[in-house]
Design a protein around this motif. Sequence first.
Motif, PDB file in Angstrom:
ATOM      1  N   SER A   1      40.355  40.460  29.018  1.00 15.67           N
ATOM      2  CA  SER A   1      41.366  40.788  29.625  1.00 15.67           C
ATOM      3  C   SER A   1      41.992  39.622  30.741  1.00 15.67           C
ATOM      4  N   PRO A   2      43.326  39.511  30.610  1.00 13.13           N
ATOM      5  CA  PRO A   2      43.575  38.422  31.858  1.00 13.13           C
ATOM      6  C   PRO A   2      43.033  38.725  33.203  1.00 13.13           C
ATOM      7  N   ARG A   3      43.020  39.875  33.509  1.00 12.28           N
ATOM      8  CA  ARG A   3      42.463  40.203  35.009  1.00 12.28           C
ATOM      9  C   ARG A   3      41.020  39.740  35.237  1.00 12.28           C
TER      10      ARG A   3
ATOM     11  N   ALA B   1      40.912  36.059  35.561  1.00 13.90           N
ATOM     12  CA  ALA B   1      41.643  35.604  36.913  1.00 13.90           C
ATOM     13  C   ALA B   1      40.577  35.857  37.733  1.00 13.90           C
ATOM     14  N   LEU B   2      39.754  36.699  37.648  1.00 19.43           N
ATOM     15  CA  LEU B   2      38.504  37.101  38.473  1.00 19.43           C
ATOM     16  C   LEU B   2      37.443  35.852  38.576  1.00 19.43           C
ATOM     17  N   LEU B   3      37.307  35.374  37.417  1.00 21.72           N
ATOM     18  CA  LEU B   3      36.214  34.404  37.192  1.00 21.72           C
ATOM     19  C   LEU B   3      36.743  33.184  38.080  1.00 21.72           C
ATOM     20  N   ASP B   4      38.096  32.781  37.996  1.00 23.64           N
ATOM     21  CA  ASP B   4      38.711  31.798  38.654  1.00 23.64           C
ATOM     22  C   ASP B   4      38.650  31.841  40.104  1.00 23.64           C
ATOM     23  N   SER B   5      38.766  33.385  40.482  1.00 28.29           N
ATOM     24  CA  SER B   5      38.733  33.558  41.975  1.00 28.29           C
ATOM     25  C   SER B   5      37.296  33.230  42.765  1.00 28.29           C
ATOM     26  N   LEU B   6      36.338  34.027  41.723  1.00 31.78           N
ATOM     27  CA  LEU B   6      34.685  33.771  42.193  1.00 31.78           C
ATOM     28  C   LEU B   6      34.446  32.227  42.033  1.00 31.78           C
ATOM     29  N   HIS B   7      35.037  31.382  41.195  1.00 30.33           N
ATOM     30  CA  HIS B   7      34.686  30.090  41.220  1.00 30.33           C
ATOM     31  C   HIS B   7      35.144  29.364  42.616  1.00 30.33           C
TER      32      HIS B   7
END
Length: 512
Positions: free
Chosen positions: A344-346, A349-355
């Motif tokens: 999912s896109p969500r 987006a979470l992976l980007d936020s964690l990075h």
Amino acid sequence: MAQSKRDTVHTYAAPVADDASWLPDLTPVDPGAHLVDGGVRDLDAVYYDTDDLRLTRTRATLRRSTGDTDAGWHLGLPLPGDIREEVEAPLSEEVPDELRDLTLSRTRGDPLRPVARIRTTRSVRHLLNGTGAVVAELRLDTVRAQSLLDRGGNALWTELEVELAEDGDRALRDAVEKALRDRGAERAGTRSEVARALTGTGSPVDPSPDPRPASAPGSSGEHVLTYVRGLVATLTDLDPAVRRGRPDAVHRMRVACRRLRGCLRTYRPLLDRSVTDPVRADLKWLGGELGAERDHEVLAERLATGVGELPGELVLGPVTARLRAWDVARRAQTRRRTLDALASPRYRALLDSLHRLVAEPPLRAGAAAGKPRKVMGKALRKEDGRLRRRMERALSLPPGAERDAAIHHARKAAKRVRYAAEAARPALGKPAGRLRRRAKAVQKAGGGHHDAVVARDALRRLAVSAHAAGEPGFTWGVLHGQERAAAGAREQQLSRMWGRAPQPGPRGKRVG
């Protein structure tokens, strides 16, 4: 279909160029041991990565190989300790979709492109024991590397690889390594071949792991950031295992989400909540999606065990068949839910936020710079107080649905205390360790109670379905009674445990 294998190859920097006569005498390794010529092979591998080398930076590799028996696509993933797991797919022109998916937690959706070409001339020797069985393969490689990045160059080196047979033991590996060291060989380190190639060719992009953001040594912020960084790495590493249905992977990834979410909640005075609150919300969502599969797995195993332990005369009707059909249908649904979440896109987006969370930590300067005993101790006492209030309320209620829900609520608080104490343990020492152990015991007992409550509800639904089909309901009733008794026993255990729980110590002296 991708296949996997455990890779226990050890690489050494050979002190000479392509000269197999340099290899040491290995007869001390095993009585009658000797080397047999395995021929010469020419290998050609093109390595793929993102423009900023996200695979290489996280110790993963993706290559397209030709010229040997292992021609095809190979995705190398790091595992704990000194080994890697390699996932293979047949040779094709483009990166196979299944391997692309397995890199997503690292690439975060950025495109993969060729970044290096490595051509190897390999001289092979097989190490045979006294009975003539191959116990190891020694490969002396002359490596020519070419960077495919802009302004990249070329490099040349010689190395020796040793791979044990599948049944090879550690003692054999140690003996071979000693013989190699005596001849001047040294371990080449844990860096991947592509990382060495890009470094040696003067790559304009540094293939080293991302630098860790600085924080005040010994500060509360440093301890929290270290804990967060480890959990983000764990979640990243578990993603491929979850996609491939590896044992316990969903459970471990879900726990990593909970630990990370709990840490961001407990230590929110140290963090900019405008950054961390959305991350917590997404972690809660991901944990819930993973939880469907994990919860069913636990429930199905519990019910199957319960049926299997009943005496034969108490199993009336097609109980096992109905349970199996229910399990198969639910397992397929929950598995699909897990995979949909990871696609999912969500989630991306979470992976980007964690990075970003670990690359640019949103630490609040004042609180994050504070001493751990004061800042982290205060946060722990607050969580412990919440647990006490919830536990006391739960145990004050009469048996029933309200008490069941209250115990489950208290169990969640125990988890937060446990995870917060884990983060604080390096800074606060034994007091945090004691608090963690007590919270873990409460969590375990509360978990047993919750499992019994969930099992009762499932058994009731199964009994209703059996009744509608004209099947006996006796066995389902027996199992339901057992689960009611199990929940009662856990309630008594929690009551006894809580009666012995230590009271908070003096302010600033103890955390539990």
